[in-house]
Design a protein around this motif. Sequence first.
Motif, PDB file in Angstrom:
ATOM      1  N   LEU A  48       0.830  -1.201   0.000  1.00 45.32           N
ATOM      2  CA  LEU A  48       0.000   0.000   0.000  1.00 45.32           C
ATOM      3  C   LEU A  48       0.869   1.259   0.000  1.00 45.32           C
ATOM      4  O   LEU A  48       0.542   2.253  -0.658  1.00 45.32           O
ATOM      5  CB  LEU A  48      -0.918   0.000   1.220  1.00 45.32           C
ATOM      6  CG  LEU A  48      -2.022  -1.064   1.222  1.00 45.32           C
ATOM      7  CD1 LEU A  48      -2.760  -1.035   2.553  1.00 45.32           C
ATOM      8  CD2 LEU A  48      -2.995  -0.845   0.067  1.00 45.32           C
ATOM      9  N   ARG A  49       1.963   1.212   0.733  1.00 49.08           N
ATOM     10  CA  ARG A  49       2.878   2.360   0.745  1.00 49.08           C
ATOM     11  C   ARG A  49       3.530   2.548  -0.620  1.00 49.08           C
ATOM     12  O   ARG A  49       3.711   3.686  -1.084  1.00 49.08           O
ATOM     13  CB  ARG A  49       3.945   2.156   1.821  1.00 49.08           C
ATOM     14  CG  ARG A  49       3.409   2.241   3.253  1.00 49.08           C
ATOM     15  CD  ARG A  49       4.488   1.876   4.248  1.00 49.08           C
ATOM     16  NE  ARG A  49       3.975   1.894   5.615  1.00 49.08           N
ATOM     17  CZ  ARG A  49       4.509   1.230   6.636  1.00 49.08           C
ATOM     18  NH1 ARG A  49       5.601   0.483   6.428  1.00 49.08           N
ATOM     19  NH2 ARG A  49       3.981   1.304   7.827  1.00 49.08           N
ATOM     20  N   GLN A  51       2.186   1.772  -3.475  1.00 47.72           N
ATOM     21  CA  GLN A  51       1.164   2.357  -4.332  1.00 47.72           C
ATOM     22  C   GLN A  51       0.982   3.841  -4.030  1.00 47.72           C
ATOM     23  O   GLN A  51       0.809   4.661  -4.949  1.00 47.72           O
ATOM     24  CB  GLN A  51      -0.170   1.627  -4.168  1.00 47.72           C
ATOM     25  CG  GLN A  51      -1.233   2.101  -5.162  1.00 47.72           C
ATOM     26  CD  GLN A  51      -2.552   1.380  -4.995  1.00 47.72           C
ATOM     27  OE1 GLN A  51      -2.808   0.713  -3.994  1.00 47.72           O
ATOM     28  NE2 GLN A  51      -3.417   1.505  -6.000  1.00 47.72           N
ATOM     29  N   ALA A  52       1.038   4.199  -2.754  1.00 47.45           N
ATOM     30  CA  ALA A  52       0.928   5.619  -2.386  1.00 47.45           C
ATOM     31  C   ALA A  52       2.093   6.419  -2.963  1.00 47.45           C
ATOM     32  O   ALA A  52       1.915   7.563  -3.417  1.00 47.45           O
ATOM     33  CB  ALA A  52       0.869   5.764  -0.869  1.00 47.45           C
ATOM     34  N   ASP A  53       3.289   5.843  -2.958  1.00 49.58           N
ATOM     35  CA  ASP A  53       4.451   6.521  -3.543  1.00 49.58           C
ATOM     36  C   ASP A  53       4.239   6.741  -5.045  1.00 49.58           C
ATOM     37  O   ASP A  53       4.579   7.807  -5.586  1.00 49.58           O
ATOM     38  CB  ASP A  53       5.724   5.698  -3.314  1.00 49.58           C
ATOM     39  CG  ASP A  53       6.177   5.705  -1.867  1.00 49.58           C
ATOM     40  OD1 ASP A  53       5.747   6.594  -1.107  1.00 49.58           O
ATOM     41  OD2 ASP A  53       6.967   4.821  -1.493  1.00 49.58           O
ATOM     42  N   ARG A  55       1.361   7.003  -6.581  1.00 50.50           N
ATOM     43  CA  ARG A  55       0.354   8.061  -6.754  1.00 50.50           C
ATOM     44  C   ARG A  55       0.970   9.443  -6.544  1.00 50.50           C
ATOM     45  O   ARG A  55       0.616  10.406  -7.236  1.00 50.50           O
ATOM     46  CB  ARG A  55      -0.786   7.851  -5.754  1.00 50.50           C
ATOM     47  CG  ARG A  55      -1.780   6.782  -6.149  1.00 50.50           C
ATOM     48  CD  ARG A  55      -3.132   7.026  -5.533  1.00 50.50           C
ATOM     49  NE  ARG A  55      -4.095   6.022  -5.963  1.00 50.50           N
ATOM     50  CZ  ARG A  55      -4.473   4.994  -5.213  1.00 50.50           C
ATOM     51  NH1 ARG A  55      -3.982   4.840  -3.996  1.00 50.50           N
ATOM     52  NH2 ARG A  55      -5.368   4.125  -5.667  1.00 50.50           N
ATOM     53  N   ALA A  56       1.882   9.548  -5.593  1.00 48.93           N
ATOM     54  CA  ALA A  56       2.542  10.833  -5.361  1.00 48.93           C
ATOM     55  C   ALA A  56       3.347  11.255  -6.585  1.00 48.93           C
ATOM     56  O   ALA A  56       3.369  12.439  -6.955  1.00 48.93           O
ATOM     57  CB  ALA A  56       3.442  10.751  -4.127  1.00 48.93           C
ATOM     58  N   ASP A 273      -6.036   5.775 -13.200  1.00 52.81           N
ATOM     59  CA  ASP A 273      -5.026   5.563 -12.167  1.00 52.81           C
ATOM     60  C   ASP A 273      -4.635   4.089 -12.199  1.00 52.81           C
ATOM     61  O   ASP A 273      -5.377   3.218 -11.737  1.00 52.81           O
ATOM     62  CB  ASP A 273      -5.610   5.943 -10.801  1.00 52.81           C
ATOM     63  CG  ASP A 273      -4.615   5.744  -9.661  1.00 52.81           C
ATOM     64  OD1 ASP A 273      -3.535   5.152  -9.893  1.00 52.81           O
ATOM     65  OD2 ASP A 273      -4.930   6.174  -8.536  1.00 52.81           O
ATOM     66  N   THR A 275      -1.931   2.787 -10.774  1.00 59.97           N
ATOM     67  CA  THR A 275      -0.929   2.477  -9.744  1.00 59.97           C
ATOM     68  C   THR A 275      -1.133   1.082  -9.166  1.00 59.97           C
ATOM     69  O   THR A 275      -0.171   0.457  -8.704  1.00 59.97           O
ATOM     70  CB  THR A 275      -0.959   3.520  -8.620  1.00 59.97           C
ATOM     71  OG1 THR A 275      -2.291   3.610  -8.079  1.00 59.97           O
ATOM     72  CG2 THR A 275      -0.527   4.883  -9.128  1.00 59.97           C
ATOM     73  N   SER A 276      -2.371   0.576  -9.188  1.00 55.59           N
ATOM     74  CA  SER A 276      -2.590  -0.794  -8.702  1.00 55.59           C
ATOM     75  C   SER A 276      -1.856  -1.796  -9.590  1.00 55.59           C
ATOM     76  O   SER A 276      -1.275  -2.769  -9.091  1.00 55.59           O
ATOM     77  CB  SER A 276      -4.082  -1.110  -8.665  1.00 55.59           C
ATOM     78  OG  SER A 276      -4.664  -0.994  -9.945  1.00 55.59           O
TER      79      SER A 276
END
Length: 408
Positions: A48-49, A51-53, A55-56, A273, A275-276
């Motif tokens: 999850l982290r 994926q958050a990176d 997205r950033a 998106d 990112t997944s």
Amino acid sequence: MNTAALQGTAPSPLTLPDGRPARDAWSLDPGVAHLNHGSFGAVPTRVLRRQADLRAQMEGSPVRWFVGLPARTAAARGRIAPHLGVDVDDLALVPNASGGASVVFASLPVGPGCEVVVTDHGYGAVTMGAHRLARRWGGTVRTAHVPLAAGPQEACAAVLAEATDRTALIVVDHVTSPTARFLPVDLIGAAARERGIPLLVDGAHVPALLAQPLAGVDCDVWVGNLHKFGCAPRGTGVLVARGPLRSELNPLIDSWGADKPFPARFDEQGTLDLTSWLAAPDALDEIERTFGWDTVRDHSTRLAEHATRTVAAAFAQQTGEDHSVEVGMPVGPIRLVRLPGTLGLGPGGGNAVRDRALAELGVECAVTAFGGQGYLRLSAHAYNTPADYDDFAERCVPALTAWARETS
């Protein structure tokens, strides 16, 4: 209920390399018993982290991100393909298995009056898509009735009995959602190929559940979800296409890659998106690095066996009946227990029972039905322990039995 005798056959809980419980690798709510990995999976916190990176990065420089996204997607496919044992040039990414099936339904060259063969174990959304395809061409859907206890040969014969000279497509599940059983896709595939009938295999539950999911499977298209047993972020599915049909397949969104060959045309999906998709190989690698996929598969299978025995015995103690289920081709980490009475068959079906169990008992579980019988579908993964199912047997089974008496 005395579960001590049953616990002797249960596997030891998995742990992280530093000795902490395996569950600490996930951000699952500690106040909920998570016994339904099979529906929506669960994503490790580190993924999850990641994926958050990603997205950033996307939000930090959208132009740079989307210009380079097709190359990133192709690279992700290159890392995913070895986990499935397939050639990267046969693999496209799609939102989920149902989305992959929709690609086939939208792209398949068929004619007026076509027939589509499905089974009575099929996933509802995919079966609805098959009906839509048939309606569009003034055709029909033929449903093969496969007994729950049917072995490979009987199940294959039931499917082929519905095939005619007008059959444009056969759709079968690799692992069935409502009944947690394998279908003999190897036998069906060989027979379909001999008859010249395209075959779509819905392998939604299969990626990572089997080490080599397509080994020995001859089909035109195979679709699966990486976000179930594979623990990837939600919205990550795969479509594997071999043979002449692959040139007909197009993504659900016509974007700037439309003129590219399969599977490159699927790497461009406008401004979605994705990112997944990019984090999916990190999930597969994370489980391998932390536990080893072979270890997780063995643990989950033995744990599901323990869960089934324990929960079925708890129901039997309440009702005096046998709650075990004879399944012809059972699935290691996903098993069925027969529910008492008509539980799971009333208004709202199994979902109503599922929602009540979450609200009143704090447990996530799957409730399905087949042939006029309700079932508890138990699934297990690395973060589950024998105590999860022992607690369900002792705390939740009496409540479910009482609910069944309310509906009788």
